[in-house]
Design a protein around this motif. Structure first.
Motif, mmCIF file in Angstrom:
data_model
loop_
_atom_site.group_PDB
_atom_site.id
_atom_site.type_symbol
_atom_site.label_atom_id
_atom_site.label_comp_id
_atom_site.label_asym_id
_atom_site.label_seq_id
_atom_site.Cartn_x
_atom_site.Cartn_y
_atom_site.Cartn_z
ATOM 1 N N VAL A 108 11.308 1.152 -16.684
ATOM 2 C CA VAL A 108 10.591 1.955 -15.694
ATOM 3 C C VAL A 108 10.654 1.243 -14.341
ATOM 4 C CG1 VAL A 108 8.430 3.110 -15.119
ATOM 5 C CG2 VAL A 108 9.022 2.715 -17.525
ATOM 6 N N ALA A 109 11.276 1.893 -13.371
ATOM 7 C CA ALA A 109 11.499 1.273 -12.061
ATOM 8 C C ALA A 109 10.202 0.970 -11.310
ATOM 9 C CB ALA A 109 12.387 2.174 -11.200
ATOM 10 N N GLU A 110 9.209 1.846 -11.392
ATOM 11 C CA GLU A 110 8.002 1.664 -10.582
ATOM 12 C C GLU A 110 7.209 0.413 -10.948
ATOM 13 O OE1 GLU A 110 4.683 4.415 -10.781
ATOM 14 O OE2 GLU A 110 5.117 4.858 -12.875
ATOM 15 N N ASN A 111 7.291 -0.057 -12.217
ATOM 16 C CA ASN A 111 6.485 -1.204 -12.610
ATOM 17 C C ASN A 111 7.253 -2.282 -13.373
ATOM 18 O OD1 ASN A 111 6.799 0.005 -15.099
ATOM 19 N ND2 ASN A 111 4.665 0.631 -15.290
ATOM 20 N N GLY A 112 8.550 -2.095 -13.564
ATOM 21 C CA GLY A 112 9.368 -3.091 -14.248
ATOM 22 C C GLY A 112 9.127 -3.186 -15.743
ATOM 23 N N VAL A 143 14.309 4.783 -15.849
ATOM 24 C CA VAL A 143 13.735 5.971 -15.214
ATOM 25 C C VAL A 143 12.927 5.534 -13.997
ATOM 26 C CG1 VAL A 143 13.700 7.300 -17.363
ATOM 27 C CG2 VAL A 143 11.700 5.952 -16.727
ATOM 28 N N HIS A 144 12.564 6.486 -13.165
ATOM 29 C CA HIS A 144 11.869 6.178 -11.914
ATOM 30 C C HIS A 144 10.403 5.804 -12.100
ATOM 31 C CE1 HIS A 144 15.142 7.435 -9.200
ATOM 32 N NE2 HIS A 144 15.439 8.264 -10.185
ATOM 33 N N ASN A 145 9.693 6.533 -12.978
ATOM 34 C CA ASN A 145 8.245 6.340 -13.059
ATOM 35 C C ASN A 145 7.737 6.543 -14.487
ATOM 36 O OD1 ASN A 145 7.743 9.258 -13.432
ATOM 37 N ND2 ASN A 145 8.470 9.399 -11.316
ATOM 38 N N MET A 146 6.461 6.264 -14.691
ATOM 39 C CA MET A 146 5.859 6.362 -16.020
ATOM 40 C C MET A 146 5.811 7.798 -16.531
ATOM 41 S SD MET A 146 5.231 3.369 -17.218
ATOM 42 C CE MET A 146 4.047 3.588 -18.520
ATOM 43 N N ALA A 149 9.013 8.306 -18.120
ATOM 44 C CA ALA A 149 9.062 7.488 -19.338
ATOM 45 C C ALA A 149 8.338 8.192 -20.476
ATOM 46 C CB ALA A 149 8.448 6.114 -19.076
ATOM 47 N N TYR A 150 7.140 8.689 -20.206
ATOM 48 C CA TYR A 150 6.381 9.368 -21.264
ATOM 49 C C TYR A 150 7.063 10.660 -21.698
ATOM 50 C CZ TYR A 150 2.526 6.088 -21.209
ATOM 51 O OH TYR A 150 1.772 4.955 -21.328
#
Length: 193
Positions: A108-112, A143-146, A149-150
């Motif tokens: 996840v790119a937003e939080n690593g 992916v860009h964000n959570m 991801a979900y």
């Protein structure tokens, strides 16, 4: 009617009306380069990140680990000369584990964060009991964000999973950052292309 029943009935009667969930599509968190952002964020939170072509992974990994280490590998795709986890022994057997090598399903790119499940690490303690955690993911799975991801993980997927982002750390002890407080002291993520 008992006091307990009166209280429970009062709570039940005071429930707010149900509200629809908010539409989150209006605020998409997207990056120009999700892989580059993932590497930047994960590096910032204390992990080492290596972006490599898939065919260089094994030689790079062997150079990084070196000789004489206690290593468990759960990646079946690569022929690595390390032990596979033994599900028949107690997790405490691995209390002197130097390295755990585990594949991740997505990043996840937003939080690593990297999503791993017990399908990948096989013994739930492996990513948390080692000194150095090595997670391996494909660049295409970032992916860009959570929210994305979900969507990919799905909520119907049974079993145990965890988002892991960087080595274990805490700042609870006298407001001083301590690495390896509750898990691995080091983490390396290999992003394979």
């Amino acid at each position: 009617m008992s006091s307990r029943d009166k209280i429970l009935n009062a709570v039940k009667a005071a429930q707010p009306d149900k509200q629809p969930l908010p539409d989150l599509s209006a605020i998409p968190l997207k990056f120009d380069d999700a892989v580059a952002k993932f590497i930047e964020v994960l590096s910032t939170i204390g992990a080492t990140v290596k972006r490599l072509p898939k065919d260089r992974f094994q030689s790079e990994l062997m150079d990084d680990i070196g000789e004489g280490k206690n290593v468990v590998n759960t990646i079946s795709e690569f022929v690595l000369d390390f032990a596979s986890p033994d599900k028949t022994v107690a997790p405490q057997t691995y209390d002197n584990l130097d390295y755990s090598i585990i594949p991740g399903q997505l990043g996840v790119a937003e939080n690593g964060a990297i999503w791993v499940t017990d399908t990948e690490f096989q013994i739930r303690a492996l990513p948390f009991i080692c000194e150095h955690l090595i997670l391996v993911i494909s660049a295409e799975t970032i992916v860009h964000n959570m929210h994305e991801a979900y969507d990919k993980i799905g909520i119907d997927n049974p079993g145990f999973g965890a988002f892991i982002a960087g080595p274990s750390k805490t700042a609870d002890i006298e407001q001083s950052l301590v690495l390896g407080a509750h898990g691995p002291r080091f983490m390396t993520a290999y992003v394979l292309e």
